[in-house]
Design a protein around this motif. Structure first.
Motif, short mmCIF file in Angstrom:
data_model
loop_
_atom_site.label_atom_id
_atom_site.label_comp_id
_atom_site.label_asym_id
_atom_site.label_seq_id
_atom_site.Cartn_x
_atom_site.Cartn_y
_atom_site.Cartn_z
N GLY A 288 4.73 47.18 52.93
CA GLY A 288 3.34 46.77 52.73
C GLY A 288 3.21 45.40 52.09
N ASN A 289 4.35 44.79 51.73
CA ASN A 289 4.32 43.48 51.05
C ASN A 289 4.54 42.32 52.02
N MET A 290 4.08 42.46 53.26
CA MET A 290 4.33 41.44 54.27
C MET A 290 3.77 40.09 53.88
N ALA A 291 2.54 40.08 53.36
CA ALA A 291 1.91 38.81 52.97
C ALA A 291 2.68 38.14 51.83
N VAL A 292 3.12 38.95 50.87
CA VAL A 292 3.89 38.42 49.75
C VAL A 292 5.24 37.91 50.24
N HIS A 293 5.88 38.68 51.11
CA HIS A 293 7.17 38.26 51.66
C HIS A 293 7.03 36.94 52.41
N MET A 294 5.96 36.81 53.19
CA MET A 294 5.77 35.59 53.96
C MET A 294 5.64 34.38 53.04
N LEU A 295 4.97 34.56 51.92
CA LEU A 295 4.83 33.47 50.95
C LEU A 295 6.19 33.04 50.44
N TYR A 296 7.02 34.02 50.08
CA TYR A 296 8.36 33.70 49.58
C TYR A 296 9.23 33.10 50.68
N GLN A 297 9.11 33.61 51.91
CA GLN A 297 9.88 33.07 53.03
C GLN A 297 9.59 31.58 53.21
N ASN A 298 8.32 31.24 53.19
CA ASN A 298 7.92 29.85 53.36
C ASN A 298 8.44 28.99 52.21
N GLN A 299 8.35 29.51 50.98
CA GLN A 299 8.77 28.74 49.80
C GLN A 299 10.28 28.50 49.80
N ILE A 300 11.03 29.49 50.27
CA ILE A 300 12.50 29.33 50.31
C ILE A 300 12.89 28.21 51.26
N VAL A 301 12.30 28.21 52.46
CA VAL A 301 12.61 27.15 53.43
C VAL A 301 12.16 25.79 52.90
N GLU A 302 10.97 25.75 52.32
CA GLU A 302 10.43 24.50 51.79
C GLU A 302 11.34 23.94 50.69
N LEU A 303 11.79 24.80 49.77
CA LEU A 303 12.67 24.34 48.69
C LEU A 303 14.00 23.84 49.24
N MET A 304 14.56 24.55 50.20
CA MET A 304 15.85 24.15 50.74
C MET A 304 15.77 22.83 51.51
N LEU A 305 14.58 22.51 52.04
CA LEU A 305 14.40 21.23 52.71
C LEU A 305 14.23 20.10 51.68
N SER A 306 13.40 20.35 50.70
CA SER A 306 13.13 19.30 49.71
C SER A 306 14.34 19.04 48.81
N GLU A 307 15.20 20.05 48.63
CA GLU A 307 16.38 19.90 47.78
C GLU A 307 17.67 20.06 48.59
#
Length: 317
Positions: A288-307
């Motif tokens: 049931g945490n799909m929306a929360v998971h999606m937020l973290y998924q996006n943040q992980i990719v974004e951090l790995m790109l910026s760093e």
């Protein structure tokens, strides 16, 4: 099924074969009592019954009387369809199907004989790499080269969808042919190439970020201190299987080049995170945490790109 000349239809149906036969013989007896010149012979009827489970009898008969009316003798038609569900026949069919399936050559045998080529789309990453004797799928390398050659400045690269029919055609070609030329005119639209690359990652049976690492990456991205967060992500990335690590490294290096052209293509690290987050990592079982998971998924990719340099660089960097 009985169809009368007046258009009435009667369906007599049962799963019990003996009951169906009783009905059939009862109706047959009525036919046999008709004048000899108007009925089908018993021998002919029995012959048909042995040869087929579906029998059609055409006969002059008036449904309102056992004897046909004189004026209707030549025009009235009595039609009887007999259909029995024979358990023995069904068992014989099942037995033959089982024998046929058991005799079929295995997928491995067909692949060894060259009749079926190993699939690129839909196969596990490590299997594709083992087949190609590499740690990064050749298709991924070809797509990245094509995009960097003619797509870095394209508005909405990776966000804009290509023609799905053409993408599916490219997918088919990749799975069937050894050589692929992405400079061919049929792949002129760069969004078709990017769409196929995203489809490749989306169709991996296990995502580029393996399932067993998903929760660990989520916990790492939740760390408040930025330096500690980067260190935790870097540590997890280093633990990935070799094909996953090498493919991830070349992909994120490529996406970093896309982000560097943000002023032209309008694709920031945040935009790329939104596009690739759900494609590259996801939980094995959705909750049931799909929306929360999606937020973290996006943040992980974004951090790995910026760093990128800190996460994928050497220890000395």
């Amino acid at each position: 099924q009985i169809t009368t000349v007046s258009g009435n239809e009667f369906l007599l149906q049962s799963d019990m074969d003996f009951l169906i036969l009783d009905w059939f013989h009862a109706i047959k007896n009525v036919i046999d009592r008709l004048p000899k010149e108007q009925r089908i012979t018993s021998g002919n009827l029995e012959f048909k019954l042995r040869r087929s489970s579906s029998i059609e009898l055409l006969h002059n008969l008036d449904t309102e009387s056992k004897e046909p009316k004189p004026e209707h003798r030549k025009s009235l038609i009595f039609r009887l369809n007999y259909s029995a569900s024979d358990t023995n026949d069904r068992n014989r069919v099942k037995s033959r199907l089982k024998k046929f399936i058991s005799r079929r050559p295995s997928l491995k045998t067909l692949q060894e004989k060259g009749l079926i080529k190993d699939q690129i789309f839909g196969s596990h990453l490590h299997m594709v790499c083992e087949h190609e004797k590499s740690t990064v799928p050749q298709f991924v390398r070809l797509c990245i080269k094509a995009v960097e050659r003619r797509g870095l400045d394209v508005d909405g690269i990776y966000r804009v969808s290509g023609n799905l029919a053409t993408i599916q055609k490219l997918r088919f070609v990749v799975n069937q042919e050894e050589k692929l030329n992405l400079d061919d005119s049929q792949w002129e639209d760069i969004h078709v190439v990017t769409g196929a690359l995203k489809m490749f990652f989306r169709e991996l049976p296990e995502p580029l970020f393996p399932y067993c690492f998903f929760e660990q990456f989520v916990e790492a991205i939740k760390i408040q201190d930025n330096a500690t967060r980067i260190k935790a992500i870097r540590s997890l990335v280093k633990k990935l299987p070799r094909p996953n690590y090498d493919t991830m490294k070349i992909l994120f290096e490529h996406l970093q080049k896309i982000a560097a052209k943000e002023s032209v293509n309008l694709m920031s690290t945040q935009s790329l995170g939104i596009v690739f987050g759900p494609t590259l990592l996801r939980p094995e079982k959705e909750t049931g945490n799909m929306a929360v998971h999606m937020l973290y998924q996006n943040q992980i990719v974004e951090l790995m790109l910026s760093e990128y340099s800190k996460i994928f660089g050497s220890e000395e960097d």
